[in-house]
Design a protein around this motif. Structure first.
Motif, mmCIF file in Angstrom:
data_model
loop_
_atom_site.group_PDB
_atom_site.id
_atom_site.type_symbol
_atom_site.label_atom_id
_atom_site.label_comp_id
_atom_site.label_asym_id
_atom_site.label_seq_id
_atom_site.Cartn_x
_atom_site.Cartn_y
_atom_site.Cartn_z
ATOM 1 N N ILE A 57 0.841 -1.203 0.000
ATOM 2 C CA ILE A 57 0.000 0.000 0.000
ATOM 3 C C ILE A 57 0.873 1.250 0.000
ATOM 4 C CG2 ILE A 57 -1.682 1.326 1.359
ATOM 5 C CD1 ILE A 57 -2.809 -1.122 -0.146
ATOM 6 N N CYS A 66 2.327 -4.245 -6.936
ATOM 7 C CA CYS A 66 1.237 -5.151 -7.316
ATOM 8 C C CYS A 66 1.608 -6.608 -7.065
ATOM 9 C CB CYS A 66 0.842 -4.934 -8.764
ATOM 10 S SG CYS A 66 -0.019 -3.374 -9.013
ATOM 11 N N LEU A 100 1.129 -7.109 -3.403
ATOM 12 C CA LEU A 100 -0.296 -7.179 -3.114
ATOM 13 C C LEU A 100 -0.873 -8.535 -3.527
ATOM 14 C CD1 LEU A 100 -2.576 -5.465 -1.944
ATOM 15 C CD2 LEU A 100 -3.009 -4.606 -4.231
ATOM 16 N N CYS A 115 -2.663 -11.397 -1.043
ATOM 17 C CA CYS A 115 -3.966 -12.029 -1.289
ATOM 18 C C CYS A 115 -3.839 -13.551 -1.324
ATOM 19 C CB CYS A 115 -4.569 -11.508 -2.593
ATOM 20 S SG CYS A 115 -5.057 -9.777 -2.515
ATOM 21 N N TYR A 168 -13.213 -6.971 -3.412
ATOM 22 C CA TYR A 168 -12.202 -5.934 -3.602
ATOM 23 C C TYR A 168 -10.797 -6.526 -3.727
ATOM 24 C CZ TYR A 168 -15.688 -2.404 -2.621
ATOM 25 O OH TYR A 168 -16.787 -1.608 -2.687
ATOM 26 N N PHE A 169 -10.569 -7.673 -3.112
ATOM 27 C CA PHE A 169 -9.262 -8.300 -3.234
ATOM 28 C C PHE A 169 -9.051 -8.812 -4.658
ATOM 29 C CE2 PHE A 169 -9.833 -8.308 1.324
ATOM 30 C CZ PHE A 169 -8.584 -7.915 1.753
ATOM 31 N N ALA A 184 -8.182 -5.812 -6.677
ATOM 32 C CA ALA A 184 -6.797 -5.389 -6.442
ATOM 33 C C ALA A 184 -5.820 -6.090 -7.376
ATOM 34 C CB ALA A 184 -6.413 -5.647 -4.989
ATOM 35 N N GLN A 185 -6.205 -7.239 -7.911
ATOM 36 C CA GLN A 185 -5.326 -7.957 -8.828
ATOM 37 C C GLN A 185 -5.211 -7.252 -10.176
ATOM 38 O OE1 GLN A 185 -3.584 -10.507 -7.367
ATOM 39 N NE2 GLN A 185 -4.777 -9.692 -5.666
ATOM 40 N N PHE A 198 -4.862 -3.853 -10.404
ATOM 41 C CA PHE A 198 -4.272 -2.529 -10.176
ATOM 42 C C PHE A 198 -3.152 -2.211 -11.154
ATOM 43 C CE2 PHE A 198 -5.368 -1.715 -5.449
ATOM 44 C CZ PHE A 198 -6.600 -1.238 -5.826
ATOM 45 N N CYS A 249 -2.399 5.877 -8.260
ATOM 46 C CA CYS A 249 -3.718 5.942 -7.630
ATOM 47 C C CYS A 249 -3.865 7.221 -6.815
ATOM 48 C CB CYS A 249 -3.983 4.714 -6.780
ATOM 49 S SG CYS A 249 -2.849 4.457 -5.418
#
Length: 191
Positions: free
Chosen positions: A101, A118, A121, A125, A138-139, A142-143, A145, A155
Motif C-alpha cells: 500500500i 502489485c 499485493l 492475497c 475488492y481483493f 486489487a489484482q 491494479f 492511484c
C-alpha cells in the motif's frame, strides 16, 4: 463482527495531531479524510473483528444456497475448514500488505515500482487465501491494479479523497438560499 470493530476503534488512543474522527467507523457519515485516518489501522481492526471463523459460516450459507439438501460429506468438508490463526503469519502478511500500500499510494511511481507493489499485493492475497481468511471482491479487484495504474497513472492522482474534501468544503459554503445562478457565483467567490 461490527460490534468488535466498533469496540476496537473506540479503544484506540489517537495522537493529538489527528483531526476530529467520526463517532462510528461503520457510519455512512464518515468523511474522506476521516476514512483516510481509519484506513491506517483498519486491517488490524478487521483481524480482531474476524477472529471467529466466519468463513465456515459463509461457506455453509453458500452450500445451502447451492444445494437444498447437502450430503454429510459436504457438511463435514465445511466444518473441517478453519482459518489459520497464526499471529506470526498474519503479522508478516500485514507487513507485506502495508509495504504494498505504501508503494502503490505514493505520489509518483515508476512502472517498476507499480510492478513491485502489485506483486506484493498479489502475494498478500494469496497468503490470506491459503490461510483461509475471508476476503471480499475488492481483493479480486486489487489484482487488476497494475494495468489500471499503468493506464491511468498513480492511484494518488485518481483517488476521490481530494474531490470528497472539496465537496465537503463546498457543502459548508453559505449560499443564503440563492437560486437562479446566484448560487454558482457565491460558490465560485468562496472557492
Amino acid at each position: 463482527p461490527l460490534d468488535r470493530l466498533e469496540e476496537f476503534f473506540s479503544r484506540i488512543i489517537w495522537p493529538v495531531s489527528v483531526a476530529c474522527l467520526s463517532p462510528s467507523v461503520t457510519s455512512s457519515s464518515s468523511k474522506a479524510d476521516q476514512w483516510h485516518l481509519h484506513i491506517s489501522v483498519l486491517f488490524v481492526g478487521l483481524f480482531i473483528a474476524w477472529e471467529v471463523d466466519m468463513l465456515c459460516q459463509r461457506r455453509l450459507e453458500i452450500l445451502l444456497s447451492e444445494s437444498a439438501d447437502p450430503n454429510q460429506e459436504q457438511l463435514d468438508l465445511v466444518d473441517s475448514f478453519t482459518t489459520d490463526h497464526s499471529i506470526r503469519q498474519h503479522y508478516s502478511t500485514m507487513l507485506e500488505f502495508s509495504a504494498a500500500i505504501q508503494i502503490l499510494s505514493s505520489r509518483s511511481i515508476s512502472p517498476r515500482e507499480v510492478e513491485r507493489g502489485c506483486a506484493a499485493l498479489s502475494r498478500v492475497c494469496q497468503n490470506w487465501a491459503n490461510m483461509g481468511v475471508h476476503m471480499t471482491p475488492y481483493f479480486h479487484f486489487a489484482q487488476h491494479f497494475q494495468r489500471q495504474m499503468l493506464q491511468f497513472g498513480p492511484c494518488y492522482s485518481t483517488w476521490a479523497f481530494p474531490y470528497e474534501q472539496n465537496n465537503g468544503f463546498l457543502g459548508w459554503t453559505n449560499h443564503n438560499n440563492h437560486k437562479g445562478g446566484e448560487l454558482e457565483c457565491t460558490m465560485m467567490q468562496k472557492w
